[in-house]
Design a protein around this motif. Structure first.
Motif, PDB file in Angstrom:
ATOM      1  N   GLN A  91       9.643   9.609   2.992  1.00  0.00           N
ATOM      2  CA  GLN A  91      10.324   9.678   1.703  1.00  0.00           C
ATOM      3  C   GLN A  91       9.286   9.564   0.589  1.00  0.00           C
ATOM      4  O   GLN A  91       8.142   9.180   0.830  1.00  0.00           O
ATOM      5  CB  GLN A  91      11.367   8.554   1.622  1.00  0.00           C
ATOM      6  CG  GLN A  91      12.368   8.640   0.506  1.00  0.00           C
ATOM      7  CD  GLN A  91      13.072   9.974   0.368  1.00  0.00           C
ATOM      8  OE1 GLN A  91      12.552  10.835  -0.331  1.00  0.00           O
ATOM      9  NE2 GLN A  91      14.226  10.152   0.987  1.00  0.00           N
ATOM     10  N   VAL A  92       9.665   9.829  -0.611  1.00  0.00           N
ATOM     11  CA  VAL A  92       8.757   9.874  -1.759  1.00  0.00           C
ATOM     12  C   VAL A  92       7.976   8.575  -1.952  1.00  0.00           C
ATOM     13  O   VAL A  92       6.781   8.585  -2.166  1.00  0.00           O
ATOM     14  CB  VAL A  92       9.539  10.213  -3.051  1.00  0.00           C
ATOM     15  CG1 VAL A  92       8.648  10.120  -4.275  1.00  0.00           C
ATOM     16  CG2 VAL A  92      10.149  11.587  -2.942  1.00  0.00           C
ATOM     17  N   GLY A  93       8.631   7.438  -1.864  1.00  0.00           N
ATOM     18  CA  GLY A  93       7.994   6.168  -2.205  1.00  0.00           C
ATOM     19  C   GLY A  93       7.485   5.360  -1.035  1.00  0.00           C
ATOM     20  O   GLY A  93       7.370   4.136  -1.133  1.00  0.00           O
ATOM     21  N   ASP A  94       7.151   5.999   0.079  1.00  0.00           N
ATOM     22  CA  ASP A  94       6.740   5.253   1.273  1.00  0.00           C
ATOM     23  C   ASP A  94       5.605   4.277   0.976  1.00  0.00           C
ATOM     24  O   ASP A  94       4.534   4.670   0.511  1.00  0.00           O
ATOM     25  CB  ASP A  94       6.306   6.201   2.394  1.00  0.00           C
ATOM     26  CG  ASP A  94       7.469   6.918   3.021  1.00  0.00           C
ATOM     27  OD1 ASP A  94       8.561   6.326   3.102  1.00  0.00           O
ATOM     28  OD2 ASP A  94       7.293   8.069   3.441  1.00  0.00           O
ATOM     29  N   THR A  95       5.864   3.017   1.248  1.00  0.00           N
ATOM     30  CA  THR A  95       4.911   1.938   1.022  1.00  0.00           C
ATOM     31  C   THR A  95       4.929   1.039   2.247  1.00  0.00           C
ATOM     32  O   THR A  95       6.000   0.699   2.749  1.00  0.00           O
ATOM     33  CB  THR A  95       5.308   1.119  -0.224  1.00  0.00           C
ATOM     34  OG1 THR A  95       5.281   1.995  -1.361  1.00  0.00           O
ATOM     35  CG2 THR A  95       4.385  -0.047  -0.466  1.00  0.00           C
ATOM     36  N   ILE A 133       0.847  -1.189   0.000  1.00  0.00           N
ATOM     37  CA  ILE A 133       0.000   0.000   0.000  1.00  0.00           C
ATOM     38  C   ILE A 133       0.885   1.242   0.000  1.00  0.00           C
ATOM     39  O   ILE A 133       1.627   1.495   0.956  1.00  0.00           O
ATOM     40  CB  ILE A 133      -0.931   0.015   1.237  1.00  0.00           C
ATOM     41  CG1 ILE A 133      -1.729  -1.287   1.328  1.00  0.00           C
ATOM     42  CG2 ILE A 133      -1.848   1.233   1.195  1.00  0.00           C
ATOM     43  CD1 ILE A 133      -2.420  -1.489   2.669  1.00  0.00           C
ATOM     44  N   TYR A 134       0.798   2.009  -1.086  1.00  0.00           N
ATOM     45  CA  TYR A 134       1.557   3.251  -1.178  1.00  0.00           C
ATOM     46  C   TYR A 134       0.903   4.279  -0.262  1.00  0.00           C
ATOM     47  O   TYR A 134      -0.290   4.556  -0.364  1.00  0.00           O
ATOM     48  CB  TYR A 134       1.582   3.763  -2.623  1.00  0.00           C
ATOM     49  CG  TYR A 134       2.200   5.120  -2.754  1.00  0.00           C
ATOM     50  CD1 TYR A 134       3.565   5.297  -2.544  1.00  0.00           C
ATOM     51  CD2 TYR A 134       1.432   6.232  -3.064  1.00  0.00           C
ATOM     52  CE1 TYR A 134       4.148   6.547  -2.650  1.00  0.00           C
ATOM     53  CE2 TYR A 134       2.007   7.484  -3.175  1.00  0.00           C
ATOM     54  CZ  TYR A 134       3.360   7.636  -2.965  1.00  0.00           C
ATOM     55  OH  TYR A 134       3.928   8.883  -3.057  1.00  0.00           O
ATOM     56  N   VAL A 135       1.684   4.848   0.668  1.00  0.00           N
ATOM     57  CA  VAL A 135       1.148   5.806   1.636  1.00  0.00           C
ATOM     58  C   VAL A 135       1.863   7.153   1.580  1.00  0.00           C
ATOM     59  O   VAL A 135       1.498   8.070   2.299  1.00  0.00           O
ATOM     60  CB  VAL A 135       1.220   5.246   3.077  1.00  0.00           C
ATOM     61  CG1 VAL A 135       0.341   4.025   3.232  1.00  0.00           C
ATOM     62  CG2 VAL A 135       2.661   4.931   3.473  1.00  0.00           C
ATOM     63  N   GLY A 136       2.869   7.261   0.770  1.00  0.00           N
ATOM     64  CA  GLY A 136       3.736   8.423   0.788  1.00  0.00           C
ATOM     65  C   GLY A 136       3.212   9.610   0.016  1.00  0.00           C
ATOM     66  O   GLY A 136       2.149   9.540  -0.573  1.00  0.00           O
ATOM     67  N   PRO A 137       3.963  10.676   0.080  1.00  0.00           N
ATOM     68  CA  PRO A 137       5.207  10.788   0.815  1.00  0.00           C
ATOM     69  C   PRO A 137       4.989  11.164   2.284  1.00  0.00           C
ATOM     70  O   PRO A 137       4.221  12.074   2.582  1.00  0.00           O
ATOM     71  CB  PRO A 137       5.948  11.897   0.092  1.00  0.00           C
ATOM     72  CG  PRO A 137       4.874  12.753  -0.507  1.00  0.00           C
ATOM     73  CD  PRO A 137       3.722  11.829  -0.788  1.00  0.00           C
ATOM     74  N   CYS A 138       5.611  10.398   3.136  1.00  0.00           N
ATOM     75  CA  CYS A 138       5.653  10.710   4.570  1.00  0.00           C
ATOM     76  C   CYS A 138       7.116  11.005   4.911  1.00  0.00           C
ATOM     77  O   CYS A 138       7.522  12.148   4.927  1.00  0.00           O
ATOM     78  CB  CYS A 138       5.142   9.541   5.407  1.00  0.00           C
ATOM     79  SG  CYS A 138       3.432   9.067   5.075  1.00  0.00           S
ATOM     80  N   VAL A 196       0.117  -8.545  10.484  1.00  0.00           N
ATOM     81  CA  VAL A 196       1.412  -7.878  10.550  1.00  0.00           C
ATOM     82  C   VAL A 196       1.446  -6.757   9.519  1.00  0.00           C
ATOM     83  O   VAL A 196       0.966  -6.927   8.401  1.00  0.00           O
ATOM     84  CB  VAL A 196       2.566  -8.875  10.270  1.00  0.00           C
ATOM     85  CG1 VAL A 196       3.901  -8.153  10.176  1.00  0.00           C
ATOM     86  CG2 VAL A 196       2.620  -9.952  11.338  1.00  0.00           C
ATOM     87  N   VAL A 197       2.014  -5.629   9.924  1.00  0.00           N
ATOM     88  CA  VAL A 197       2.287  -4.524   9.006  1.00  0.00           C
ATOM     89  C   VAL A 197       3.788  -4.232   9.073  1.00  0.00           C
ATOM     90  O   VAL A 197       4.334  -4.004  10.151  1.00  0.00           O
ATOM     91  CB  VAL A 197       1.489  -3.254   9.355  1.00  0.00           C
ATOM     92  CG1 VAL A 197       1.997  -2.054   8.568  1.00  0.00           C
ATOM     93  CG2 VAL A 197       0.010  -3.457   9.090  1.00  0.00           C
ATOM     94  N   PHE A 198       4.423  -4.286   7.908  1.00  0.00           N
ATOM     95  CA  PHE A 198       5.800  -3.835   7.781  1.00  0.00           C
ATOM     96  C   PHE A 198       5.711  -2.368   7.382  1.00  0.00           C
ATOM     97  O   PHE A 198       5.336  -2.049   6.257  1.00  0.00           O
ATOM     98  CB  PHE A 198       6.542  -4.661   6.716  1.00  0.00           C
ATOM     99  CG  PHE A 198       6.714  -6.100   7.105  1.00  0.00           C
ATOM    100  CD1 PHE A 198       7.852  -6.514   7.784  1.00  0.00           C
ATOM    101  CD2 PHE A 198       5.730  -7.033   6.810  1.00  0.00           C
ATOM    102  CE1 PHE A 198       8.007  -7.846   8.154  1.00  0.00           C
ATOM    103  CE2 PHE A 198       5.877  -8.360   7.172  1.00  0.00           C
ATOM    104  CZ  PHE A 198       7.022  -8.780   7.843  1.00  0.00           C
ATOM    105  N   ALA A 199       6.023  -1.493   8.328  1.00  0.00           N
ATOM    106  CA  ALA A 199       5.741  -0.070   8.153  1.00  0.00           C
ATOM    107  C   ALA A 199       6.903   0.712   7.555  1.00  0.00           C
ATOM    108  O   ALA A 199       6.715   1.850   7.117  1.00  0.00           O
ATOM    109  CB  ALA A 199       5.338   0.550   9.488  1.00  0.00           C
ATOM    110  N   GLY A 200       8.078   0.129   7.516  1.00  0.00           N
ATOM    111  CA  GLY A 200       9.216   0.882   6.998  1.00  0.00           C
ATOM    112  C   GLY A 200       9.405   2.172   7.764  1.00  0.00           C
ATOM    113  O   GLY A 200       9.087   2.257   8.953  1.00  0.00           O
TER     114      GLY A 200
END
Length: 147
Positions: free
Chosen positions: A81-85, A74-79, A94-98
């Motif tokens: 960085q530009v490509g936050d997914t 799921i693309y959520v960015g930019p938060c 589980v969520v891998f939030a980066g």
């Protein structure tokens, strides 16, 4: 990716801070950049890394079946960085939030906005994960440490 994750560009920074005269010039112009470059130089080696761009791209959401495990990108960015997914594995909760989650340290947003970051955090809470894997810090849940 080719603009924000190119190892050749990072190598230029690391080589620049290694050179005394270049480091002095950079220090006068942007001391924070020198500090970041020196830290990266100490911790990482970017020799021989070749950037490989993705062959599949998506705008907002991409679903995968990995040998019977459903995975949502799921693309959520930019938060941050530009490509936050974020990566959601619904069955496992589980969520891998980066780098949209920093735990026990101060988050840093390079290009995003608070509004976008708050929207992303709200989305993560709505996904109701039991475990969140942050980009920085130990595992957590949406209400603190995982059960």
């Amino acid at each position: 990716m080719k603009h924000v994750a190119n190892p050749e560009e990072i190598k230029k920074l690391l080589d620049g801070v290694a050179d005394v005269s270049t480091r002095q010039t950079l220090q006068a112009l942007h001391p924070g950049l020198v500090a970041a470059g020196m830290q990266l130089r100490e911790d990482y080696n970017f020799d021989g890394i070749e950037l490989v761009l993705p062959t599949t791209v998506f705008d907002t959401r991409y679903e995968l079946d990995l040998d019977g495990t459903e995975v949502h990108l799921i693309y959520v960015g930019p938060c941050h960085q530009v490509g936050d997914t974020i990566i959601h594995v619904p069955k496992e909760r589980v969520v891998f939030a980066g780098d949209v989650i920093f735990r026990q340290c101060t988050p840093m947003g390079w290009v995003g906005s608070y509004e976008k970051w708050f929207q992303c955090l709200d989305l993560i809470v709505q996904l109701n994960p039991e475990v969140i894997v942050p980009g920085h810090g130990p595992l957590c849940g949406s209400k603190g440490p995982p059960r």
